[in-house]
Scaffold this active site. Structure first.
Site, mmCIF file in Angstrom:
data_model
loop_
_atom_site.group_PDB
_atom_site.id
_atom_site.type_symbol
_atom_site.label_atom_id
_atom_site.label_comp_id
_atom_site.label_asym_id
_atom_site.label_seq_id
_atom_site.Cartn_x
_atom_site.Cartn_y
_atom_site.Cartn_z
ATOM 1 N N ARG A 66 -7.955 -4.010 12.765
ATOM 2 C CA ARG A 66 -6.997 -3.809 11.685
ATOM 3 C C ARG A 66 -7.392 -2.501 10.997
ATOM 4 O O ARG A 66 -8.403 -1.889 11.328
ATOM 5 C CB ARG A 66 -6.918 -5.005 10.717
ATOM 6 C CG ARG A 66 -8.119 -5.848 10.532
ATOM 7 C CD ARG A 66 -9.276 -5.155 9.911
ATOM 8 N NE ARG A 66 -8.899 -4.497 8.673
ATOM 9 C CZ ARG A 66 -9.572 -3.543 8.088
ATOM 10 N NH1 ARG A 66 -10.705 -3.084 8.644
ATOM 11 N NH2 ARG A 66 -9.168 -2.985 6.973
ATOM 12 N N GLY A 67 -6.603 -2.086 10.019
ATOM 13 C CA GLY A 67 -6.814 -0.782 9.397
ATOM 14 C C GLY A 67 -5.892 0.229 10.071
ATOM 15 O O GLY A 67 -5.826 0.284 11.308
ATOM 16 N N ALA A 68 -5.186 1.014 9.263
ATOM 17 C CA ALA A 68 -4.087 1.840 9.787
ATOM 18 C C ALA A 68 -4.516 2.777 10.922
ATOM 19 O O ALA A 68 -3.927 2.735 12.010
ATOM 20 C CB ALA A 68 -3.445 2.612 8.635
ATOM 21 N N ARG A 108 2.751 -4.635 13.834
ATOM 22 C CA ARG A 108 2.522 -4.557 12.391
ATOM 23 C C ARG A 108 3.409 -3.445 11.825
ATOM 24 O O ARG A 108 3.339 -2.301 12.290
ATOM 25 C CB ARG A 108 1.039 -4.292 12.094
ATOM 26 C CG ARG A 108 0.137 -5.415 12.614
ATOM 27 C CD ARG A 108 -1.204 -5.445 11.927
ATOM 28 N NE ARG A 108 -1.093 -5.856 10.544
ATOM 29 C CZ ARG A 108 -2.088 -5.729 9.659
ATOM 30 N NH1 ARG A 108 -3.231 -5.203 10.025
ATOM 31 N NH2 ARG A 108 -1.927 -6.127 8.408
ATOM 32 N N GLN A 215 -10.859 -8.663 3.294
ATOM 33 C CA GLN A 215 -11.438 -7.507 3.992
ATOM 34 C C GLN A 215 -12.577 -6.865 3.185
ATOM 35 O O GLN A 215 -13.519 -6.318 3.762
ATOM 36 C CB GLN A 215 -10.367 -6.436 4.261
ATOM 37 C CG GLN A 215 -9.331 -6.826 5.302
ATOM 38 C CD GLN A 215 -8.093 -7.447 4.683
ATOM 39 O OE1 GLN A 215 -8.159 -8.078 3.625
ATOM 40 N NE2 GLN A 215 -6.966 -7.299 5.337
ATOM 41 N N ASP A 256 -1.866 2.827 4.031
ATOM 42 C CA ASP A 256 -1.177 2.470 5.288
ATOM 43 C C ASP A 256 0.042 3.337 5.531
ATOM 44 O O ASP A 256 0.463 3.525 6.670
ATOM 45 C CB ASP A 256 -0.797 0.992 5.274
ATOM 46 C CG ASP A 256 -2.040 0.139 5.435
ATOM 47 O OD1 ASP A 256 -2.739 -0.050 4.415
ATOM 48 O OD2 ASP A 256 -2.345 -0.252 6.573
ATOM 49 N N LYS A 267 -3.208 -2.101 0.879
ATOM 50 C CA LYS A 267 -3.448 -3.546 0.834
ATOM 51 C C LYS A 267 -3.012 -4.154 -0.494
ATOM 52 O O LYS A 267 -3.237 -3.589 -1.557
ATOM 53 C CB LYS A 267 -4.940 -3.795 1.086
ATOM 54 C CG LYS A 267 -5.396 -5.221 1.090
ATOM 55 C CD LYS A 267 -4.595 -6.123 2.003
ATOM 56 C CE LYS A 267 -4.528 -5.623 3.430
ATOM 57 N NZ LYS A 267 -3.503 -6.374 4.234
HETATM 58 C C1 LIG Z 1 -8.386 3.479 6.590
HETATM 59 S S1 LIG Z 1 -7.610 1.999 6.513
HETATM 60 C C2 LIG Z 1 -6.418 2.045 5.197
HETATM 61 C C3 LIG Z 1 -5.655 0.793 5.136
HETATM 62 O O1 LIG Z 1 -5.194 0.458 6.421
HETATM 63 C C4 LIG Z 1 -6.466 -0.357 4.534
HETATM 64 O O2 LIG Z 1 -6.751 -0.052 3.205
HETATM 65 C C5 LIG Z 1 -5.655 -1.603 4.634
HETATM 66 O O3 LIG Z 1 -4.828 -1.891 3.803
HETATM 67 C C6 LIG Z 1 -5.862 -2.425 5.841
HETATM 68 O O4 LIG Z 1 -5.058 -3.562 5.880
HETATM 69 P P1 LIG Z 1 -5.226 -4.588 7.090
HETATM 70 O O5 LIG Z 1 -4.207 -5.639 6.798
HETATM 71 O O6 LIG Z 1 -6.633 -5.077 7.072
HETATM 72 O O7 LIG Z 1 -4.900 -3.807 8.352
#
Ligand SMILES: CSC[C@@H](O)[C@@H](O)C(=O)COP(=O)(O)O
Length: 369
Positions: A66-68, A108, A215, A256, A267
């Site tokens: 996960r994470g963009a 996603r 997270q 994101d 988030k």
């Molecule tokens: C460098 S990651 C930035 C965002 O993707 C992060 O802050 C976030 O919101 C991640 O959400 P997730 O749902 O865990 O994918």
């Protein structure tokens, strides 16, 4: 550091530049995508070896990764892996990449890095479609590795820029996980924190636990602790308390999707943190690669917000918090208006949103695209 790691055998140095741990790597010797299963952290460190693009899509959908930026890189490797398996002619190859790309894209909706990486791989596929299967696979793998390598470099560049704004001796607050686990390596918000820590600026980090998926509690604290950066976990509801006591000097989060006017989707809970920082005159900042900026989205109201399952709110592990049948809401992201953001750190420079700059306005600068 990380004494309990069981790293998969790689036939080369990982592109993430870390042998301590990585979120995603591609193994050319076996044509496998390797993912650290983030659902199990911090109690178990297990890597999954994925052999097919639909397994990669499943892994993104189910939050193995996960994470963009990390999901964009993972999708790119999934398409490179498919290119190495597909032996058909140009039309068959492009059809297969198109079908897999759409399946990956549907996993996603909020993080634009996913669509950005898939589009970049699709452009490469169109360029190489007429080559021999081995030659086009080599080019697709090289493109995915470039996306990965560029992301790590972007994290380091934005980290160095953001660190300069962190007051000496500050306690820094962050939300969710925007670290090495969420990127190709090093991290965006945690990249700023890593660079500021190396410069001796950081007293400690407060990691918001980040209900409901946790997270911050599970991932950010783990990453920082094993990197020797002092960290304390707080519940999201404690931020106002610590800000009101003057205990926090700087806030940095990831993103994101950032709209053309500088509105930031991140988030769920980020907006509340930004409002509280504004009320207490604490700089609230964002770190993100340029691939997170979506100039075709004019403002935050046009950003699609992922709704995730009720169970992530109603349960923690096997424990039931909300009686069956009672509805719960679960928007996974919220939008922070640009007016609450002091600065956005990117690999191409700092967007001083606090001084009225927007992604659209800074593209005319010489170093900007
Ligand atoms: C460098 S990651 C930035 C965002 O993707 C992060 O802050 C976030 O919101 C991640 O959400 P997730 O749902 O865990 O994918």
């Amino acid at each position: 550091m990380l004494a309990t790691m069981r790293l998969p055998e790689l036939s080369r140095e990982p592109l993430s530049g870390s042998r301590a741990f990585f979120a995603v790597e591609y193994e050319p010797a076996t044509n496998e995508v390797l993912l650290l299963d983030q659902r199990l952290l911090p109690t178990e460190i297990r890597y999954l070896r994925l052999r097919k693009a639909d397994e990669v899509a499943d892994a993104i959908r189910t939050m193995v990764v996960r994470g963009a930026p990390a999901i964009g890189i993972t999708a790119a490797y999934g398409l490179a892996q498919l290119a190495a398996q597909e032996r058909g002619d140009a039309a068959v190859f492009l059809m297969a990449i198109g079908v897999a790309g759409r399946a990956l894209d549907a996993t996603r909706p909020t993080a634009v890095n996913l669509a950005w990486a898939i589009a970049r791989m699709a452009r490469t596929a169109a360029d190489v479609a007429k080559l021999e299967p081995d030659a086009r696979a080599t080019r697709m793998i090289a493109e995915a590795e470039a996306i990965h390598r560029e992301d790590v470099a972007a994290c380091k560049a934005m980290g160095a820029l953001g660190a300069k704004d962190v007051p000496m001796g500050a306690t820094v607050i962050t939300h969710c996980n925007a670290g090495a686990l969420a990127t190709g390596g090093y991290g965006t918000a945690l990249g700023v924190i890593r660079a500021a820590h190396a410069e001796g600026r950081i007293a400690k980090v407060l990691a918001c636990e980040t209900r409901p998926y946790l997270q911050g509690a599970r991932l950010t604290s783990w990453e920082l602790h094993h990197d020797g950066i002092p960290v304390e976990v707080i519940t999201d509801s404690m931020t106002g308390h610590f800000l009101s006591r003057g205990e926090i000097g700087f806030a940095v989060v990831g993103a994101d999707r950032i709209a053309a006017n500088g509105d930031v989707a991140n988030k769920i809970g980020t907006y509340g943190l930004a409002v509280l920082c504004g009320a207490h005159e604490v700089p609230f900042t964002v770190a993100a690669p340029w691939s997170t900026i979506d100039r075709r989205t004019p403002d935050g109201s046009a950003i699609p917000i992922e709704e995730r399952s009720r169970d992530e709110v109603a349960k923690v592990g096997a424990s039931v918090l909300v009686e069956d049948g009672i509805p719960c809401r679960h928007p996974a992201f919220d939008v922070t208006p640009a007016r609450l953001v002091r600065a956005i750190y990117t690999e191409r420079g700092v967007i001083r949103t606090g001084a009225g700059e927007t992604p659209d306005s800074v593209v005319r600068r010489p170093q900007m695209p």
